[in-house]
Scaffold this motif. Structure first.
Motif, PDB file in Angstrom:
ATOM      1  N   ASN A  70       0.819  -1.226   0.000  1.00  0.00           N
ATOM      2  CA  ASN A  70       0.000   0.000   0.000  1.00  0.00           C
ATOM      3  C   ASN A  70       0.841   1.259   0.000  1.00  0.00           C
ATOM      4  O   ASN A  70       0.462   2.266   0.577  1.00  0.00           O
ATOM      5  CB  ASN A  70      -0.944   0.036   1.217  1.00  0.00           C
ATOM      6  CG  ASN A  70      -1.839  -1.165   1.240  1.00  0.00           C
ATOM      7  OD1 ASN A  70      -2.306  -1.597   0.191  1.00  0.00           O
ATOM      8  ND2 ASN A  70      -2.068  -1.729   2.417  1.00  0.00           N
ATOM      9  N   ASN A  71       1.998   1.196  -0.617  1.00  0.00           N
ATOM     10  CA  ASN A  71       2.872   2.365  -0.652  1.00  0.00           C
ATOM     11  C   ASN A  71       2.704   3.072  -2.005  1.00  0.00           C
ATOM     12  O   ASN A  71       3.078   2.520  -3.043  1.00  0.00           O
ATOM     13  CB  ASN A  71       4.333   1.948  -0.450  1.00  0.00           C
ATOM     14  CG  ASN A  71       5.228   3.135  -0.195  1.00  0.00           C
ATOM     15  OD1 ASN A  71       4.948   4.245  -0.634  1.00  0.00           O
ATOM     16  ND2 ASN A  71       6.307   2.910   0.532  1.00  0.00           N
ATOM     17  N   PRO A  72       2.138   4.282  -2.014  1.00  0.00           N
ATOM     18  CA  PRO A  72       1.908   4.952  -3.301  1.00  0.00           C
ATOM     19  C   PRO A  72       3.194   5.177  -4.093  1.00  0.00           C
ATOM     20  O   PRO A  72       3.171   5.243  -5.317  1.00  0.00           O
ATOM     21  CB  PRO A  72       1.281   6.294  -2.895  1.00  0.00           C
ATOM     22  CG  PRO A  72       1.618   6.488  -1.453  1.00  0.00           C
ATOM     23  CD  PRO A  72       1.757   5.123  -0.865  1.00  0.00           C
ATOM     24  N   LEU A  73       4.324   5.257  -3.388  1.00  0.00           N
ATOM     25  CA  LEU A  73       5.574   5.520  -4.113  1.00  0.00           C
ATOM     26  C   LEU A  73       6.021   4.317  -4.936  1.00  0.00           C
ATOM     27  O   LEU A  73       6.807   4.456  -5.881  1.00  0.00           O
ATOM     28  CB  LEU A  73       6.684   5.945  -3.150  1.00  0.00           C
ATOM     29  CG  LEU A  73       6.523   7.306  -2.473  1.00  0.00           C
ATOM     30  CD1 LEU A  73       7.859   7.816  -1.965  1.00  0.00           C
ATOM     31  CD2 LEU A  73       5.908   8.353  -3.388  1.00  0.00           C
ATOM     32  N   VAL A  74       5.521   3.139  -4.579  1.00  0.00           N
ATOM     33  CA  VAL A  74       5.891   1.958  -5.370  1.00  0.00           C
ATOM     34  C   VAL A  74       5.253   2.082  -6.748  1.00  0.00           C
ATOM     35  O   VAL A  74       5.916   1.907  -7.780  1.00  0.00           O
ATOM     36  CB  VAL A  74       5.451   0.657  -4.651  1.00  0.00           C
ATOM     37  CG1 VAL A  74       5.675  -0.554  -5.545  1.00  0.00           C
ATOM     38  CG2 VAL A  74       6.212   0.497  -3.339  1.00  0.00           C
ATOM     39  N   GLU A  75       3.964   2.436  -6.772  1.00  0.00           N
ATOM     40  CA  GLU A  75       3.280   2.596  -8.057  1.00  0.00           C
ATOM     41  C   GLU A  75       3.906   3.750  -8.852  1.00  0.00           C
ATOM     42  O   GLU A  75       4.130   3.641 -10.062  1.00  0.00           O
ATOM     43  CB  GLU A  75       1.801   2.851  -7.808  1.00  0.00           C
ATOM     44  CG  GLU A  75       0.980   2.604  -9.055  1.00  0.00           C
ATOM     45  CD  GLU A  75      -0.477   2.939  -8.837  1.00  0.00           C
ATOM     46  OE1 GLU A  75      -1.002   2.689  -7.732  1.00  0.00           O
ATOM     47  OE2 GLU A  75      -1.083   3.474  -9.795  1.00  0.00           O
ATOM     48  N   ILE A  76       4.212   4.834  -8.137  1.00  0.00           N
ATOM     49  CA  ILE A  76       4.818   5.986  -8.827  1.00  0.00           C
ATOM     50  C   ILE A  76       6.180   5.598  -9.400  1.00  0.00           C
ATOM     51  O   ILE A  76       6.537   5.990 -10.512  1.00  0.00           O
ATOM     52  CB  ILE A  76       4.924   7.195  -7.866  1.00  0.00           C
ATOM     53  CG1 ILE A  76       3.522   7.700  -7.531  1.00  0.00           C
ATOM     54  CG2 ILE A  76       5.782   8.307  -8.464  1.00  0.00           C
ATOM     55  CD1 ILE A  76       3.462   8.804  -6.497  1.00  0.00           C
ATOM     56  N   SER A  77       6.924   4.788  -8.652  1.00  0.00           N
ATOM     57  CA  SER A  77       8.243   4.393  -9.160  1.00  0.00           C
ATOM     58  C   SER A  77       8.076   3.558 -10.434  1.00  0.00           C
ATOM     59  O   SER A  77       8.850   3.702 -11.380  1.00  0.00           O
ATOM     60  CB  SER A  77       9.060   3.651  -8.102  1.00  0.00           C
ATOM     61  OG  SER A  77       8.482   2.408  -7.822  1.00  0.00           O
ATOM     62  N   GLU A  78       7.027   2.722 -10.459  1.00  0.00           N
ATOM     63  CA  GLU A  78       6.813   1.912 -11.666  1.00  0.00           C
ATOM     64  C   GLU A  78       6.399   2.800 -12.840  1.00  0.00           C
ATOM     65  O   GLU A  78       6.926   2.697 -13.932  1.00  0.00           O
ATOM     66  CB  GLU A  78       5.740   0.841 -11.401  1.00  0.00           C
ATOM     67  CG  GLU A  78       6.299  -0.306 -10.558  1.00  0.00           C
ATOM     68  CD  GLU A  78       5.222  -1.121  -9.866  1.00  0.00           C
ATOM     69  OE1 GLU A  78       4.027  -0.893 -10.124  1.00  0.00           O
ATOM     70  OE2 GLU A  78       5.598  -1.977  -9.036  1.00  0.00           O
ATOM     71  N   ARG A  79       5.448   3.693 -12.570  1.00  0.00           N
ATOM     72  CA  ARG A  79       4.958   4.564 -13.649  1.00  0.00           C
ATOM     73  C   ARG A  79       6.025   5.505 -14.173  1.00  0.00           C
ATOM     74  O   ARG A  79       5.977   5.949 -15.310  1.00  0.00           O
ATOM     75  CB  ARG A  79       3.807   5.417 -13.137  1.00  0.00           C
ATOM     76  CG  ARG A  79       2.562   4.608 -12.915  1.00  0.00           C
ATOM     77  CD  ARG A  79       1.397   5.541 -12.857  1.00  0.00           C
ATOM     78  NE  ARG A  79       0.212   4.814 -12.468  1.00  0.00           N
ATOM     79  CZ  ARG A  79      -0.910   5.390 -12.131  1.00  0.00           C
ATOM     80  NH1 ARG A  79      -0.996   6.690 -12.108  1.00  0.00           N
ATOM     81  NH2 ARG A  79      -1.952   4.670 -11.798  1.00  0.00           N
ATOM     82  N   SER A  80       6.989   5.846 -13.310  1.00  0.00           N
ATOM     83  CA  SER A  80       7.997   6.826 -13.736  1.00  0.00           C
ATOM     84  C   SER A  80       9.285   6.142 -14.216  1.00  0.00           C
ATOM     85  O   SER A  80      10.318   6.792 -14.337  1.00  0.00           O
ATOM     86  CB  SER A  80       8.299   7.795 -12.583  1.00  0.00           C
ATOM     87  OG  SER A  80       8.840   7.075 -11.488  1.00  0.00           O
ATOM     88  N   ASN A  81       9.188   4.827 -14.465  1.00  0.00           N
ATOM     89  CA  ASN A  81      10.348   4.056 -14.953  1.00  0.00           C
ATOM     90  C   ASN A  81      11.560   4.172 -14.040  1.00  0.00           C
ATOM     91  O   ASN A  81      12.698   4.305 -14.500  1.00  0.00           O
ATOM     92  CB  ASN A  81      10.756   4.498 -16.361  1.00  0.00           C
ATOM     93  CG  ASN A  81       9.664   4.230 -17.353  1.00  0.00           C
ATOM     94  OD1 ASN A  81       9.001   3.188 -17.258  1.00  0.00           O
ATOM     95  ND2 ASN A  81       9.419   5.161 -18.252  1.00  0.00           N
ATOM     96  N   THR A  82      11.295   4.159 -12.758  1.00  0.00           N
ATOM     97  CA  THR A  82      12.392   4.188 -11.789  1.00  0.00           C
ATOM     98  C   THR A  82      12.838   2.754 -11.532  1.00  0.00           C
ATOM     99  O   THR A  82      12.001   1.857 -11.375  1.00  0.00           O
ATOM    100  CB  THR A  82      11.880   4.832 -10.485  1.00  0.00           C
ATOM    101  OG1 THR A  82      11.525   6.182 -10.772  1.00  0.00           O
ATOM    102  CG2 THR A  82      12.927   4.801  -9.383  1.00  0.00           C
TER     103      THR A  82
END
Ligand SMILES: Cc1cc2nc3c(=O)[nH]c(=O)nc-3n(C[C@H](O)[C@H](O)[C@H](O)COP(=O)(O)OP(=O)(O)OC[C@H]3O[C@@H](n4cnc5c(N)ncnc54)[C@H](O)[C@@H]3O)c2cc1C
Length: 484
Positions: A70-82
Motif C-alpha cells: 500500500n505504498n503509493p511511491l511503489v506505483e509511482i516508481s513503476e509509472r515513472s520508470n524508476t
C-alpha cells in the motif's frame, strides 16, 4: 462557483508538491513559496566524479522506499520508470579490531539483531503505556542478550551490531526511545533501494504543481501571520519573505522541516499555541549524513565467494583515532550490487550523531573538488574501506577517485538535520505527532505538513511526506466545504 480559494504552500518538497496536486484537483488556486533555487527539498540529486570519470547522478537525500504494501511511491516508481532493487546481498560485519566476522558468527549476530528489533516493535506497540520514557532500544538489547546463552564474544558482537540502528534514525541507539519505537515502524513489505535515484519519482509527483501552480523559487519565508477565524471576519494569512515581499492567502500550508520549526517558532504570529510548541520541542530530529566513495574498480568483489563479496557492510572500530565516546561505527552499502544499468564501483557510507557532526565540520570550508576535501574524507574512511577483502594499498584500483558527502546539518532549509525521530525522554510521542498534524489550520488558517506530521507508518519518510501533503489538502477541502 465564486472566486477560487487561494492557498499558499511554503516549501516544494514532496509534502508541498503532493498537497498542491490535490488542491489543484479541487479547483483551488495554489502558490508555492520555496526558499531554494530548486524543488524537491530533501529529495535531490548531485553529480560526483573527478575530471576523468563520469559517475552519474547520485541521490543525496533518500535512497529507500520503506515497505512495498500500500505504498503509493511503489506505483509511482513503476509509472515513472524508476529502477528499484530489493536489496538482498550478503552482509559482512567487521569487529572492533577491523577483522571480518566468520560467516557463522556474522549470521548469528545479524539474526539476533533483526529478531530483537522485531520484538522491540511488538513490545512498544502492545505495551507502550508501561514502558518508562527513559528506556532505550539499547537497554532492551542488553536485556534480551542476557536471556540468551551466547558467549561473551557473541554478546559483544551483538551489542556492536545493534549500533547499526543509528544509521536508520540518524542518532545513536541509546537515544532511541523504546516506548515510542513503534513510531519508527514502516509499511509492511520489502525495503526497496531506489537504484536509478529519486529523480523520476520527484518529477512525476511535481508535474501537476509545475503545470498548475504558481511556483516562486528563491523565496525564503520569514514570517507567517495567521488569521483570526473565530472573529468571524473574512481575514487572510499574511506571509512575508526575506526579500520583504508580502503575500496574502486564504489558507497556508507550511511544510517547514521539523528542525526549522524548532529554531523559528517566532516566525508565527500570533505565537504558536503552547501545546503545539511543546510537541515541536518533544519530537527529535536526527543527523544522518551520507558519504559516497567512488573507486576505479570494485576491488571488494574480486573474489567469488559471497561472504567475501559483501553488499552490506558494518564496521565498528576501536582502532580508529577518535574521541573515546561516542563510537565511530559506519554502515556501508556496495553500489556495485545494484541492477546492471545502475551498478557502479562505489561505496555508500551512512554516518550519524557526533561522527557525522565531525565530518561535516571538517569538510565544510572546502569545495567537493578540492584536494583538502578529498584528503579529509580519505583519511576518515580509509580505516574502513581498507579492511575490505581484496584491498591492496599498492593498487591504484583501491584508491578512491572521488568523494561526495552530504551536509544536511548545516542546511537551515532542511532544518539542520535529516528527519524526525523519537528519543528517550519522550512521554507523549503519538499525541505530539497528532498535535503537529492538527497544526493551526482550524483557528488561524495555518496548516502544517511534512514527514513529521505523517501517518504513523510513514513518519520520517518520503512516503510519509507525500501522504502528509495529501491529507492536509483533504482536510482543508473538508473544512471549507463544511463552512460553505
Ligand atoms: C540523509 C537522508 C537520508 C534519507 N533517507 C531516506 C530514505 O532512504 N527513505 C525515505 O523514505 N526517506 C528518507 N529520508 C527522509 C526524506 O527525505 C524526507 O522525509 C522527505 O523528503 C521530507 O519531505 P518534506 O516535503 O516533508 O520536507 P522537505 O523535502 O524538506 O521539503 C520542505 C521544503 O521547504 C523548503 N523550506 C524550508 N524552509 C523554508 C522557508 N523558510 N521558506 C520557504 N521554503 C522553505 C525547503 O527548501 C524544502 O524544499 C532521508 C533524508 C535524509 C536527509
Amino acid at each position: 462557483m465564486g472566486k477560487p480559494l487561494h492557498v499558499g504552500i511554503i516549501g516544494a518538497g514532496l509534502a508541498g508538491l503532493r498537497c498542491a496536486d490535490v488542491l489543484l484537483q479541487s479547483g483551488m488556486k495554489v502558490t508555492i513559496l520555496e526558499a531554494r533555487d530548486r524543488i524537491g527539498g530533501r529529495v535531490c540529486q548531485s553529480n560526483v566524479g573527478g575530471a576523468s570519470v563520469d559517475l552519474g547522478a547520485h541521490p543525496s537525500g533518500p535512497n529507500w522506499i520503506h515497505g512495498t504494501q500500500n505504498n503509493p511511491l511503489v506505483e509511482i516508481s513503476e509509472r515513472s520508470n524508476t529502477i528499484t532493487d530489493s536489496w538482498d546481498g550478503p552482509q559482512a560485519t567487521f569487529d572492533t579490531a577491523g577483522k571480518q566476522l566468520g560467516p557463522a558468527l556474522c549470521t548469528k549476530v545479524a539474526d539476533f539483531m533483526w529478531m530483537t528489533i522485531d520484538r522491540a516493535f511488538t513490545l512498544s506497540q502492545k505495551d507502550t503505556a508501561n514502558i518508562p520514557p527513559s528506556k532505550s532500544l539499547l537497554d532492551f538489547f542488553k536485556e534480551e542478550l542476557e536471556k540468551t546463552g551466547f558467549s561473551q564474544l557473541e554478546k559483544d558482537a551483538c551489542l556492536e551490531l545493534s549500533k547499526m540502528w543509528g544509521g536508520y534514525i540518524g542518532s545513536p541507539i541509546e537515544r532511541q526511545s523504546l516506548k515510542f519505537f513503534y513510531l519508527e515502524e514502516c509499511l509492511e513489505g520489502t525495503n526497496l533501494f531506489v537504484a536509478s535515484t529519486y529523480k523520476n519519482i520527484l518529477q512525476y509527483i511535481a508535474k501537476p504543481a509545475l503545470e498548475g501552480a504558481d511556483i516562486h523559487l528563491n523565496e525564503p519565508v520569514v514570517a507567517v501571520d495567521g488569521k483570526n477565524r473565530s472573529s468571524g471576519t473574512d481575514s487572510q494569512v499574511l506571509v512575508r519573505t526575506s526579500a520583504g515581499k508580502k503575500y496574502l492567502f486564504d489558507e497556508v500550508v507550511a511544510t517547514f522541516p521539523l528542525g526549522w520549526l524548532k529554531r523559528n517558532k517566532a516566525a508565527f504570529s500570533p505565537p504558536i499555541p503552547q501545546r503545539l510548541s511543546e510537541a515541536i520541542d518533544n519530537i527529535s530530529y536526527g543527523q544522518l549524513e551520507k558519504i559516497y566513495v567512488n573507486f576505479p574498480a570494485t576491488f571488494w568483489r574480486n573474489t567469488d565467494t559471497p561472504v567475501t563479496s559483501p553488499s552490506f557492510i558494518f564496521f565498528s572500530p576501536t582502532y580508529v583515532d577518535h574521541p573515546p565516546s561516542p563510537y565511530w561505527n559506519q554502515d556501508c552499502f556496495s553500489l556495485a550490487d545494484l541492477p546492471q544499468s545502475c551498478a557502479h564501483p562505489a561505496l555508500l557510507f551512512y554516518t550519524y550523531g557526533a561522527c557525522a557532526e565531525h565530518v561535516v565540520s571538517k569538510i565544510s570550508p572546502y569545495s567537493p573538488d578540492s584536494e583538502e576535501y578529498y584528503n579529509i574524507l580519505h583519511d576518515f574512511l580509509h580505516p574502513y574501506f581498507s579492511r575490505l577483502p581484496g584491498y591492496d594499498a599498492q593498487s591504484p584500483l583501491c584508491r578512491p577517485t572521488s568523494f561526495l558527502a552530504t551536509k544536511w546539518q548545516s542546511d537551515s532549509f532542511a532544518g539542520n538535520g535529516s528527519y524526525s525521530n523519537f528519543q528517550v525522554g519522550l512521554a507523549n510521542g503519538l499525541a505530539d505527532i497528532e498535535t503537529m498534524r492538527e497544526g493551526m489550520g482550524a483557528d488561524r488558517g495555518i496548516w502544517l505538513a511534512g514527514e513529521h506530521t505523517a501517518p504513523v507508518v510513514g513518519l520520517g519518510t518520503t512516503t510519509g511526506a507525500y501522504w502528509s501533503g495529501e491529507e492536509v489538502a483533504k482536510r482543508i477541502c473538508d473544512t471549507l466545504s463544511k463552512k460553505n
